[in-house]
Write a protein that holds these residues in place. Structure first.
Motif, mmCIF file in Angstrom:
data_model
loop_
_atom_site.group_PDB
_atom_site.id
_atom_site.type_symbol
_atom_site.label_atom_id
_atom_site.label_comp_id
_atom_site.label_asym_id
_atom_site.label_seq_id
_atom_site.Cartn_x
_atom_site.Cartn_y
_atom_site.Cartn_z
ATOM 1 N N ASP A 235 -10.707 -21.758 18.718
ATOM 2 C CA ASP A 235 -10.916 -20.620 18.824
ATOM 3 C C ASP A 235 -9.654 -19.832 19.667
ATOM 4 O O ASP A 235 -9.246 -18.787 18.863
ATOM 5 C CB ASP A 235 -12.208 -20.027 19.783
ATOM 6 N N LEU A 236 -9.152 -20.570 20.537
ATOM 7 C CA LEU A 236 -7.877 -19.783 20.942
ATOM 8 C C LEU A 236 -6.804 -19.839 19.993
ATOM 9 O O LEU A 236 -6.026 -18.671 19.647
ATOM 10 C CB LEU A 236 -7.255 -20.746 22.252
ATOM 11 N N TYR A 237 -6.630 -20.937 19.260
ATOM 12 C CA TYR A 237 -5.714 -20.976 18.340
ATOM 13 C C TYR A 237 -5.849 -20.031 16.963
ATOM 14 O O TYR A 237 -4.986 -19.394 16.554
ATOM 15 C CB TYR A 237 -5.645 -22.424 17.575
ATOM 16 N N ASN A 238 -7.026 -19.531 16.815
ATOM 17 C CA ASN A 238 -7.589 -18.872 15.716
ATOM 18 C C ASN A 238 -6.912 -17.312 15.959
ATOM 19 O O ASN A 238 -6.642 -16.582 15.187
ATOM 20 C CB ASN A 238 -9.183 -18.778 15.398
ATOM 21 N N MET A 239 -6.860 -17.242 17.180
ATOM 22 C CA MET A 239 -6.572 -15.726 17.623
ATOM 23 C C MET A 239 -5.106 -15.230 17.777
ATOM 24 O O MET A 239 -4.731 -14.460 17.850
ATOM 25 C CB MET A 239 -7.124 -15.400 19.151
ATOM 26 N N PHE A 243 2.834 -16.211 12.944
ATOM 27 C CA PHE A 243 4.246 -16.293 13.175
ATOM 28 C C PHE A 243 4.941 -16.398 14.481
ATOM 29 O O PHE A 243 6.118 -16.618 14.426
ATOM 30 C CB PHE A 243 4.891 -15.146 12.355
ATOM 31 N N HIS A 244 4.116 -16.303 15.444
ATOM 32 C CA HIS A 244 4.481 -16.207 16.769
ATOM 33 C C HIS A 244 3.619 -16.624 17.920
ATOM 34 O O HIS A 244 2.681 -15.919 18.306
ATOM 35 C CB HIS A 244 5.113 -15.042 17.213
ATOM 36 N N ILE A 245 3.445 -17.884 18.156
ATOM 37 C CA ILE A 245 2.638 -18.404 19.038
ATOM 38 C C ILE A 245 2.784 -17.761 20.585
ATOM 39 O O ILE A 245 3.912 -17.784 20.907
ATOM 40 C CB ILE A 245 2.414 -19.950 19.227
ATOM 41 N N GLN A 246 1.846 -17.490 21.347
ATOM 42 C CA GLN A 246 1.715 -16.863 22.748
ATOM 43 C C GLN A 246 2.398 -18.185 23.506
ATOM 44 O O GLN A 246 1.657 -19.116 23.410
ATOM 45 C CB GLN A 246 0.611 -16.112 23.143
ATOM 46 N N HIS A 247 3.112 -17.762 24.413
ATOM 47 C CA HIS A 247 3.357 -18.759 25.430
ATOM 48 C C HIS A 247 2.494 -19.198 26.103
ATOM 49 O O HIS A 247 2.487 -20.388 26.726
ATOM 50 C CB HIS A 247 4.670 -18.284 26.415
ATOM 51 N N GLY A 248 1.491 -18.540 26.650
ATOM 52 C CA GLY A 248 0.200 -18.803 27.528
ATOM 53 C C GLY A 248 -0.536 -20.209 27.262
ATOM 54 O O GLY A 248 -0.822 -21.054 27.982
ATOM 55 N N TYR A 249 -0.601 -20.463 25.965
ATOM 56 C CA TYR A 249 -1.366 -21.662 25.346
ATOM 57 C C TYR A 249 -0.595 -22.622 24.693
ATOM 58 O O TYR A 249 -0.881 -23.744 24.158
ATOM 59 C CB TYR A 249 -2.492 -21.069 24.411
ATOM 60 N N GLU A 250 0.750 -22.375 24.373
ATOM 61 C CA GLU A 250 1.688 -23.146 23.798
ATOM 62 C C GLU A 250 1.579 -24.689 24.248
ATOM 63 O O GLU A 250 1.488 -25.611 23.310
ATOM 64 C CB GLU A 250 3.107 -22.743 24.120
ATOM 65 N N GLY A 251 1.487 -24.860 25.442
ATOM 66 C CA GLY A 251 1.448 -26.308 25.875
ATOM 67 C C GLY A 251 0.300 -27.001 25.724
ATOM 68 O O GLY A 251 0.280 -28.150 25.531
ATOM 69 N N ALA A 252 -0.672 -26.226 25.603
ATOM 70 C CA ALA A 252 -2.108 -26.864 25.167
ATOM 71 C C ALA A 252 -2.099 -27.131 23.951
ATOM 72 O O ALA A 252 -2.651 -28.263 23.448
ATOM 73 C CB ALA A 252 -3.224 -25.953 25.560
#
Length: 379
Positions: A235-239, A243-252
Motif C-alpha cells: 500500500d505504501l508503494y502504491n501511493m 517517477f520519483h520514490i519518496q526518500h522516507g520509505y526508500e530504504g524499506a
C-alpha cells in the motif's frame, strides 16, 4: 495475477484495483501509441466504472543514463519535469428498469481538450488525436498464479510443463486510450505508468502500475526480508510517484527488493546476479517502475518487454519498441530474467498465451465473458 489484488487497499477497494497495464505502438495505425489500463478483478458485464475515480495515464520523456548504470534511464527532475497526462473520468451510471446501464466518459488530453465516449461502445470516442474505449473485457491474463505463489511459499520452482490460467474467463473493466504520437512533442523514449486516484479537489493516489508483478511477486513476500519482516509494504508503494520514490520509505523498498530478488535468483541453485555487497543489481531498475517505450519503432507482438532496459544495462543498442503488448507472455521473461538472468533455459510457468488473445485493431481487448467464474470467497 499481474497486479490483481496487490495490497490491502486494492482488496478493500476493488473498483480502483489496477489488474494490468499495457503500452505498445498501434499495430493498426502508424505513429499511434496504445495505452491500456484494466481494473476491477472479477468484473461483471453489468459493472460500471467509478464516478469517484480519475483513471490516469502519465508519460514522461526519458533520457539514458551512463551505460551499465543500475537505473538505465532518468525521468527528469522531481519538480517541473515534462509530462503528458491523459485523465479519464466517468458519469454516474444510469439505467431504465430492465435495461443495461448507460455511462458516459470523458478523456482530457495533455493540452486540456476533451474527448467524450460511451462505456461499452465498441467504436469508442475520438477527437484531438485521441481515441478512447471503456467497457467490460476478457481478462488477458497469462500466468499460473497458484504455481507462482507455491514457488514463493516452498522455495522450489513449482511450475508444470502445462500450467493453467487461474480462474480463466475472468473479466475486467478495460480502458484503452490510443494517442497520436505527435501529442508527445517528439521524444524517442517514454516512460508510461497508469494510476487510479480519488476524484475531487484533493486527489489521493490509490494505485499505480508500471511493470507487471512488481508488487505481488517482488514486494509482497515478507519472509525473506531481514529488516521489515512484518511490514505489508504494497500500500505504501502504491501511493508513491512512479517517477520519483519518496526518500522516507526508500530504504524499506530496497531492503524488501534486495531480499526477494536474491530469493528468485537462487531458485536454480546458482547466483546469476551477484550483489558485491551493494544490494541486488536489479533493485534500482525495479524501483524505476514504469514501462519503457521507443515510440519510433514498430509494434512487436512478442519479446519486447524489458528489452530496452536490459539492452541499456548491457551497454548495447535496443532493437524493439519495448513496452508491453497484450499478447506477449511477459511472465516467462520475468521469471527467466530474475532466476537465471537469461543465461540458461527459459523459465516457463506452463502458460504461454491467453485463451482469448487480443486483436490487432481497436479496441484490442477481447469481448467479455457473459458468464465469468464467480469471485472466490477468500478474495
Amino acid at each position: 495475477m499481474s497486479d490483481h489484488i496487490s495490497g490491502p487497499r486494492a482488496l478493500a477497494n476493488a473498483i480502483a484495483d489496477i489488474t494490468d497495464v499495457f503500452a505498445f505502438p498501434s499495430p493498426d495505425r502508424a505513429n499511434h501509441l496504445v495505452l491500456v489500463m484494466n481494473t476491477l478483478p472479477f468484473a461483471k458485464v453489468s459493472n460500471a466504472f467509478s464516478e469517484g475515480l480519475i483513471y490516469r495515464f502519465r508519460l514522461r520523456p526519458l533520457t539514458a543514463n551512463a551505460p551499465g548504470d543500475r537505473a538505465p534511464f532518468s525521468a527528469g527532475p522531481e519538480v517541473g519535469a515534462e509530462e503528458f497526462v491523459f485523465d479519464c473520468v466517468f458519469s454516474p451510471p444510469s439505467s431504465a428498469e430492465g435495461q443495461p446501464f448507460e455511462q458516459e466518459g470523458t478523456c482530457t488530453t495533455p493540452s486540456g481538450e476533451s474527448v467524450s465516449f460511451r462505456v461499452n461502445d465498441e467504436d469508442g470516442g475520438s477527437g484531438h488525436g485521441v481515441r478512447v474505449f471503456a467497457g467490460a473485457r476478457w481478462d488477458p491474463f497469462i500466468l499460473d498464479a497458484p504455481a507462482a505463489l507455491k514457488t514463493v511459499a516452498t522455495g522450489q520452482l513449482a511450475f508444470a510443463e502445462l500450467g493453467a490460467i487461474y480462474m480463466d474467463g475472468k473479466n475486467v473493466l478495460g480502458l484503452v486510450v490510443e494517442i497520436d504520437c505527435s501529442l508527445l512533442g517528439g521524444p524517442t523514449l517514454v516512460g508510461v505508468v497508469a494510476e487510479t486516484l480519488t476524484r475531487g479537489t484533493f486527489n489521493v493516489r490509490i494505485e499505480r502500475v508500471g511493470r507487471p508483478e512488481v508488487k505481488n511477486l517482488m514486494l509482497g513476500p515478507k519472509q525473506f526480508d531481514p529488516v521489515n519482516q512484518d511490514l505489508e509494504i504494497r500500500d505504501l508503494y502504491n501511493m508513491e510517484d512512479a517517477f520519483h520514490i519518496q526518500h522516507g520509505y526508500e530504504g524499506a523498498y530496497r531492503a524488501r527488493l534486495n531480499a526477494n530478488l536474491a530469493f528468485w535468483d537462487g531458485l536454480d541453485g546458482r547466483t546469476d546476479w551477484p550483489t558485491n555487497g551493494e544490494g541486488h543489481p536489479l533493485t534500482e531498475l525495479v524501483l524505476a517502475d514504469y514501462l519503457v517505450l521507443d515510440v519510433t519503432k514498430p509494434y512487436q507482438e512478442k519479446g519486447s518487454f524489458l528489452e530496452i532496459e536490459l539492452a541499456a544495462r548491457q551497454g548495447r543498442a535496443h532493437e524493439t519498441c519495448g513496452g508491453r503488448a497484450i499478447n506477449d507472455d511477459v511472465m516467462d521473461k520475468f521469471f527467466t530474467t530474475l532466476i537465471n538472468a537469461g543465461n540458461g533455459p527459459v523459465i516457463s510457468d506452463g502458460v504461454d498465451k491467453s485463451s482469448r488473445p487480443a486483436s490487432r485493431s481497436f479496441p484490442y481487448l477481447s469481448p467479455p465473458n457473459p458468464n465469468p467464474p464467480e469471485k472466490p470467497e477468500h478474495h
